[in-house]
Design an enzyme around this catalytic site. Structure first.
Site, PDB file in Angstrom:
ATOM      1  N   ASP A   1      11.424  -0.192  -7.620  1.00 17.83           N
ATOM      2  CA  ASP A   1       9.986   0.770  -7.107  1.00 17.83           C
ATOM      3  C   ASP A   1      10.153   1.770  -7.123  1.00 17.83           C
ATOM      4  O   ASP A   1      10.781   1.643  -5.940  1.00 17.83           O
ATOM      5  CB  ASP A   1       9.277  -0.018  -7.487  1.00 17.83           C
ATOM      6  CG  ASP A   1       7.885   0.638  -7.455  1.00 17.83           C
ATOM      7  OD1 ASP A   1       7.326   0.621  -8.077  1.00 17.83           O
ATOM      8  OD2 ASP A   1       7.359   0.830  -6.131  1.00 17.83           O
TER       9      ASP A   1
ATOM     10  N   GLU B   1      13.751   3.021 -11.128  1.00 19.46           N
ATOM     11  CA  GLU B   1      12.254   3.772 -11.872  1.00 19.46           C
ATOM     12  C   GLU B   1      12.888   5.216 -11.090  1.00 19.46           C
ATOM     13  O   GLU B   1      12.458   5.502  -9.462  1.00 19.46           O
ATOM     14  CB  GLU B   1      10.589   3.329 -11.267  1.00 19.46           C
ATOM     15  CG  GLU B   1       9.657   3.900 -11.565  1.00 19.46           C
ATOM     16  CD  GLU B   1       8.274   3.419 -11.069  1.00 19.46           C
ATOM     17  OE1 GLU B   1       7.532   3.605 -11.710  1.00 19.46           O
ATOM     18  OE2 GLU B   1       7.902   3.051 -10.038  1.00 19.46           O
TER      19      GLU B   1
END
Length: 541
Positions: A201, A270
Site C-alpha cells: 500500500d 501501489e
C-alpha cells in the site's frame, strides 16, 4: 525474468474482508467468511486472492491503520483462522497475497506510544517529528490526502508529527535504518507463514524529504489530476517532497532481497506519484526491485480510447524490466460500471466488455470483489457513511463507502446472505438482483460469463504474456494486437453504446468465444461492433 512465473499475467481477486462474507454474524466480514467462500473464488477461474488488511487496528481507516503487524484483529478472527484460510486456498490452487502498509502505522501502535513520550527514548526518531515554525505553525506546507495539514501537534514532545493520511496514521521515519529493519522483520513474519505475495500500500510514501522543503503550488488547470478533485486542497500542490524520494529505491531493493529468499513470492506496489508511470518503471527496474506495480491511471473517470491506449503505450515505452498490473476497480474508487458506464451502468454487455478489456491488456490483473457480478456503485446516505474521507468532503465527494458495501450472496435472505445481523454498510436493493445465487447457472449472466472467460483466458498465453501494439481505429473502438511465439491476435472493443464500424484489410480468422458475449463480425474488409461488443481474431498472414 522467467515469463512463466505464476504472477505474470495472473488474475488476482481482491477481497475487502469487512464486506466479503460474515461467518460469525456480527455484521462485519471475517477470515472464516473468506475461507467458506474460497470454493466460489476458485470457480471464478482466478489465480490468486489479495486480502485487504486484517491486522490488529483501531479501524479509523478500516485496517489501513495498523497497531500490530503480526496479529489478526479480533474483528476478523484469529491466527488459526488465517492459517486455515491459507491452507485451504493452497489446496484449491489459489495463491494468497496480503496487504502490507509500510509507510505509516496507527497512533495506537506501541512504537508510536513510545516515540511520542519524549525526544530521548529509543524510538524517538522512529517517526517524522519536527519543530514548529517561530509562529507555532507546522514546519512546512505539506497536506494530508484526507484533508487539512499533513502535520499534527503533539503536546508531549512539543513537536509536530507527519501524517500523509489521517492524523491517527503517523508516518514512519524510513531514514532511520532501525525502522527499515523492523518493517522488514514484520514482512518476513508473513513470508515464513507461507503467503505467496504482498500488495504494498502507498509504497512510494515510505520516505520524505529530510530537509522538509515546501511543496510547490500547482496551477489551477492541473488541479483535477491523479484522482483528486479541486475541492480537496491536496490537489493544489505538486507532491514532490512528501513522497517518492530517491532513498526509497534502496529500501525497495532490500525488500526484494528478502522476497528472493522465499522462492515463488511476489511484490505488487501501489503507486501514486506526480508521474506514476515513471515511478512504476523506476520501482520495477533491473529485476532487483518490485516484481509488479500498478497506479491509478485506469481508476479515474477518463473512459476514452485515447486515455487507455496512451496510458498503456507510455508504460510500455517506460517500463523496460518490470511487469505491469492493471485494475479498473478497487476499494478506493467508484465501481467501474458506474464510473465508466454512467447512464449505461446496468448494461450487462458493458460489464462483460470491461472484464475482457482489463484482462486482454498486457499485464497482471487485479479484479475487485463484485466486478464479477457487475455491481454498480451503491448510494450511501451521509447518515450511513463510515469513511472519514467521505465525511470530510461531503457532498461533492462521497467517499469510498459506495464501493465497499457487502457482497450480495442470496437475493431473498436477510442482508442478501452476507450476514444475519445488520451489516456495517447497507446493501442496496439493486445489488440483491445481482446476487450470486441469482446469477449462478444462468448462461447469460455476468457471473457465468466472468467464470467462463477467466477459465478460457488462463489457457491463452498470448493474452497473459504477449506483446501489445495499439492500432488507431476511431475514437470509440480500442484496438490492439497481442503477439506471442509467432502468433498475433487482433482485439477490438467498442467502448460506446452505439454500433461502431471500421475497416481492416488484414486476413483474420475470428476466434469463436463459446460464452455469452456481444461479438463483432467481419464482412469483407468491414468489421462491425454492436454496443459494447468485442471482436477477437487471429491474423493468418
Amino acid at each position: 525474468m522467467n515469463q512463466h512465473e505464476w504472477w505474470r499475467g495472473a488474475v488476482i481477486y481482491q477481497i475487502y474482508p469487512r464486506s466479503f462474507y460474515d461467518a460469525n454474524n456480527d455484521g462485519v466480514g471475517d477470515l472464516r467468511g473468506i475461507s467458506e467462500k474460497l470454493d466460489y473464488i476458485a470457480d471464478l477461474g482466478v489465480d490468486a486472492i489479495w486480502i485487504s488488511p486484517f491486522f490488529k487496528s483501531p479501524m479509523k481507516d478500516f485496517g489501513y491503520d495498523i497497531s500490530d503487524y503480526k496479529a489478526v484483529d479480533p474483528l476478523f478472527g484469529n491466527m488459526d483462522d488465517f492459517d486455515h484460510l491459507l491452507e485451504k486456498a493452497h489446496k484449491l490452487g489459489l495463491k494468497v497475497m496480503i496487504d502490507q502498509v509500510l509507510s505509516h502505522t496507527s497512533d495506537q501502535h506501541e512504537w508510536f506510544a513510545e516515540s511520542r513520550q519524549n525526544r530521548l527514548n529509543p524510538k524517538a526518531d522512529w517517526y517524522v517529528w519536527a519543530d514548529s515554525k517561530a509562529d507555532g505553525m507546522p514546519p512546512n506546507n505539506w497536506l494530508s490526502i484526507f484533508g487539512g495539514m499533513g502535520w499534527k501537534w503533539d503536546s508531549r514532545r512539543q513537536q509536530y508529527y507527519l501524517h500523509n493520511f489521517l492524523s491517527s496514521q503517523p508516518d514512519l521515519n524510513f531514514h532511520n535504518p532501525e525502522v527499515q529493519k523492523a518493517v522488514l522483520e514484520n514482512v518476513e513474519y508473513w513470508l515464513k507463514k507461507g503467503v505467496d505475495g504482498l500488495r504494498l500500500d502507498a509504497v512510494n510514501f515510505c520516505f520524505h524529504d529530510k530537509f522538509l522543503r515546501d511543496n510547490p503550488a500547482k496551477p489551477i488547470h492541473e488541479r483535477n489530476g491523479r484522482g483528486f478533485s479541486p475541492d480537496n486542497p491536496y490537489a493544489y500542490q505538486y507532491h514532490y517532497h512528501n513522497n517518492t524520494q530517491p532513498e526509497n529505491l534502496a529500501f525497495i531493493e532490500s525488500l526484494r532481497q528478502l522476497l528472493d529468499k522465499y522462492p515463488g513470492t511476489t511484490a505488487l506496489g501501489e503507486i501514486s506519484s506526480e508521474d506514476s508511470i515513471q515511478t512504476m518503471a523506476e520501482y520495477t527496474a533491473d529485476n532487483k526491485r518490485l516484481h509488479m506495480a500498478y497506479s491509478f491511471e485506469l481508476l479515474t473517470d477518463d473512459f476514452t480510447v485515447e486515455h487507455i491506449s496512451n496510458t498503456v503505450k507510455q508504460l510500455e515505452n517506460t517500463m523496460k524490466d518490470g511487469w505491469p498490473c492493471w485494475a479498473i476497480s478497487n476499494h478506493d474508487v467508484e465501481r467501474v460500471v458506474t464510473r465508466w458506464g454512467k447512464d449505461n451502468a446496468s448494461d450487462k454487455q458493458l460489464a462483460k466488455m470491461l472484464t475482457v478489456l482489463v484482462s486482454s491488456l498486457k499485464g497482471t490483473v487485479c479484479s475487485y470483489q463484485g466486478e464479477e457480478l457487475g455491481l454498480e456503485e451503491a448510494y450511501v446516505s451521509f447518515e450511513q457513511l463510515q469513511d472519514p474521507y467521505g465525511i470530510e468532503f461531503w457532498p461533492k465527494f462521497k467517499g469510498r463507502d459506495g464501493c465497499r458495501t457487502p457482497m450480495p450472496w442470496q437475493e431473498s435472505e436477510s442482508e442478501a446472505g452476507f450476514s444475519d445481523s445488520k451489516p456495517w454498510l447497507p446493501i442496496p436493493a439493486d445489488h440483491r438482483a445481482l446476487s450470486v445465487d441469482q446469477q449462478s447457472g444462468d448462461p447469460k449472466s455476468i457471473l457465468t460469463f466472468y467464470q467462463s472467460w477467466m477459465k478460457w483466458r488462463s489457457k491463452q498465453d498470448i493474452l497473459k504474456l504477449g506483446d501489445i501494439e495499439f492500432i488507431s481505429v476511431n475514437e470509440s473502438v480500442l484496438c490492439f494486437e497481442r503477439s506471442f511465439e509467432g502468433k498475433t491476435w487482433l482485439v477490438a472493443l467498442n467502448l460506446s453504446a452505439e454500433e461502431q464500424n471500421f475497416e481492416s484489410e488484414a486476413e483474420l480468422q475470428a476466434i469463436k468465444l463459446a460464452f455469452d458475449l456481444s461479438q463483432g463480425q467481419k464482412d469483407k474488409n468491414l468489421i462491425t461492433l454492436p454496443r459494447y461488443a468485442v471482436y477477437m481474431a487471429e491474423k493468418v498472414s
